[in-house]
Every structure is written in C-alpha cells, then in structure tokens.
Design a protein around this motif. Structure first.
Motif, short mmCIF file in Angstrom:
data_model
loop_
_atom_site.label_atom_id
_atom_site.label_comp_id
_atom_site.label_asym_id
_atom_site.label_seq_id
_atom_site.Cartn_x
_atom_site.Cartn_y
_atom_site.Cartn_z
N GLU A 46 0.97 -1.35 -0.42
CA GLU A 46 -0.12 -0.19 -0.12
C GLU A 46 1.38 1.53 -0.21
O GLU A 46 2.24 1.28 0.31
CB GLU A 46 -0.54 0.34 1.10
CG GLU A 46 -0.25 0.32 2.35
CD GLU A 46 -1.42 0.25 3.91
OE1 GLU A 46 -2.59 -0.33 3.45
OE2 GLU A 46 -0.38 0.18 5.01
N VAL A 48 1.94 4.82 1.32
CA VAL A 48 2.07 5.79 2.35
C VAL A 48 2.22 7.13 2.17
O VAL A 48 1.43 7.77 3.09
CB VAL A 48 2.94 4.75 3.59
CG1 VAL A 48 3.02 5.69 4.42
CG2 VAL A 48 2.99 3.45 3.81
N ASP A 62 -3.85 8.13 5.50
CA ASP A 62 -4.86 8.53 6.71
C ASP A 62 -4.28 7.69 7.06
O ASP A 62 -4.17 8.40 8.44
CB ASP A 62 -6.05 8.38 6.06
CG ASP A 62 -7.06 9.63 4.90
OD1 ASP A 62 -8.13 8.40 5.07
OD2 ASP A 62 -6.50 9.96 5.13
N ALA A 63 -4.12 6.62 7.63
CA ALA A 63 -3.34 5.41 8.21
C ALA A 63 -2.20 6.29 9.11
O ALA A 63 -1.71 5.85 9.87
CB ALA A 63 -3.22 4.02 8.05
N VAL A 64 -1.55 6.94 8.66
CA VAL A 64 -0.08 7.59 8.42
C VAL A 64 -0.27 9.37 9.99
O VAL A 64 0.77 9.95 9.22
CB VAL A 64 0.88 7.32 8.23
CG1 VAL A 64 1.56 5.81 7.75
CG2 VAL A 64 1.00 7.95 6.78
N LYS A 87 3.03 2.78 16.08
CA LYS A 87 2.31 1.44 16.59
C LYS A 87 2.88 0.10 15.36
O LYS A 87 3.32 0.44 14.66
CB LYS A 87 0.83 1.87 16.01
CG LYS A 87 0.16 3.52 15.94
CD LYS A 87 -0.59 3.07 15.53
CE LYS A 87 -1.51 4.64 15.95
NZ LYS A 87 -2.58 5.18 14.57
N GLU A 89 0.50 -2.08 14.33
CA GLU A 89 -0.12 -2.11 12.74
C GLU A 89 0.92 -1.41 12.14
O GLU A 89 1.01 -1.08 10.85
CB GLU A 89 -0.96 -1.44 12.60
CG GLU A 89 -1.29 -0.51 13.67
CD GLU A 89 -2.08 0.12 14.85
OE1 GLU A 89 -1.58 -0.75 15.29
OE2 GLU A 89 -3.07 0.87 15.07
N ASP A 90 2.03 -0.49 12.25
CA ASP A 90 2.82 -0.20 11.39
C ASP A 90 4.25 -1.42 10.55
O ASP A 90 5.09 -0.88 10.07
CB ASP A 90 3.83 1.68 11.76
CG ASP A 90 2.44 2.48 12.14
OD1 ASP A 90 2.86 2.63 13.04
OD2 ASP A 90 1.86 2.70 11.02
#
Length: 124
Positions: A46, A48, A62-64, A87, A89-90
């Motif tokens: 994905e 980033v 959005d996640a970062v 996190k 999840e990173d």
C-alpha cells in the motif's frame, strides 16, 4: 541505471520513532516523485506517502497522517520518511519507489522503479 537504496529500518517499541532514507541514483527529482509503500505479511502493498520535489507537495495515507513526515534533499538525491508515534500495525517492509511526476496516482501500478525494501518492526 536507476537505483533506489533504502536504509533506517529496525525494531522499535510502540510510540517510538524511526527515520527511513531512500538514496536515489540514475534519475532526477524533476522527472520522478518518490513515494513510500509498505507491505505487511499477508497484505497487499500500500502507498504510504509521496513527495514531489519540484513544488514540495506531499501526500499521506490516512493511516499515517499526522505521524509520518516525508522530506527530500535534492542536493543529496535522498528522500526521508520520519515516522513518529509508531504503532504495531505499522510493522511492514517499507519500500521507496519512483513515480513519474505526471502520474498523480500513488499505486503499485504507477511505479517505474522500486527499492529493495527495509524491515520496520514495532513491538507492543
């Protein structure tokens, strides 16, 4: 020959920071934007973040957003990804990639060149 060489990955505790570097050779930032992708085990790669050095514009998934900062040093042909408040999840292999400046989409299908990847592991 185009080469993208990542460095800076490693193991860090949740809440910690890492800075990834992508040293580019054989291309210019006038022709290519540099993006960062990541791929966690069992998941798709994905996008980033991305930086366009001619105008300094940036993009973040959005996640970062708010935790990661991308920057470039044109004199060194190097792009950095500062990752804060990490996190679990990173956790992923992080790849830098060269995308033609005219292609505004950050997607695996728009990448012309890939780096070899660097492992980032965030422990809880």
């Amino acid at each position: 020959e185009v080469q993208l060489v990542e460095s800076g990955g490693g193991l860090v505790q949740a809440g910690g920071s890492l800075r990834l570097s992508c040293a580019a050779s054989g291309l210019t930032f006038d022709d290519y934007d540099i993006g960062w992708f990541r791929q966690a085990p069992g998941k798709e790669r994905e996008g980033v973040s991305r930086i366009s050095s001619p105008d300094g514009s940036t993009y973040y998934a959005d996640a970062v957003k708010g935790r990661f900062t991308i920057s470039s040093d044109s004199a060194k042909n190097t792009v950095y990804l500062q990752m804060n408040s990490l996190k679990p999840e990173d956790t992923a292999v992080y790849y830098c990639a060269a995308v033609p400046v005219w292609n505004v989409v950050l997607d695996t299908g728009t990448v012309d060149y890939w780096g070899q990847g660097t492992q980032v592991t965030v422990s809880s």
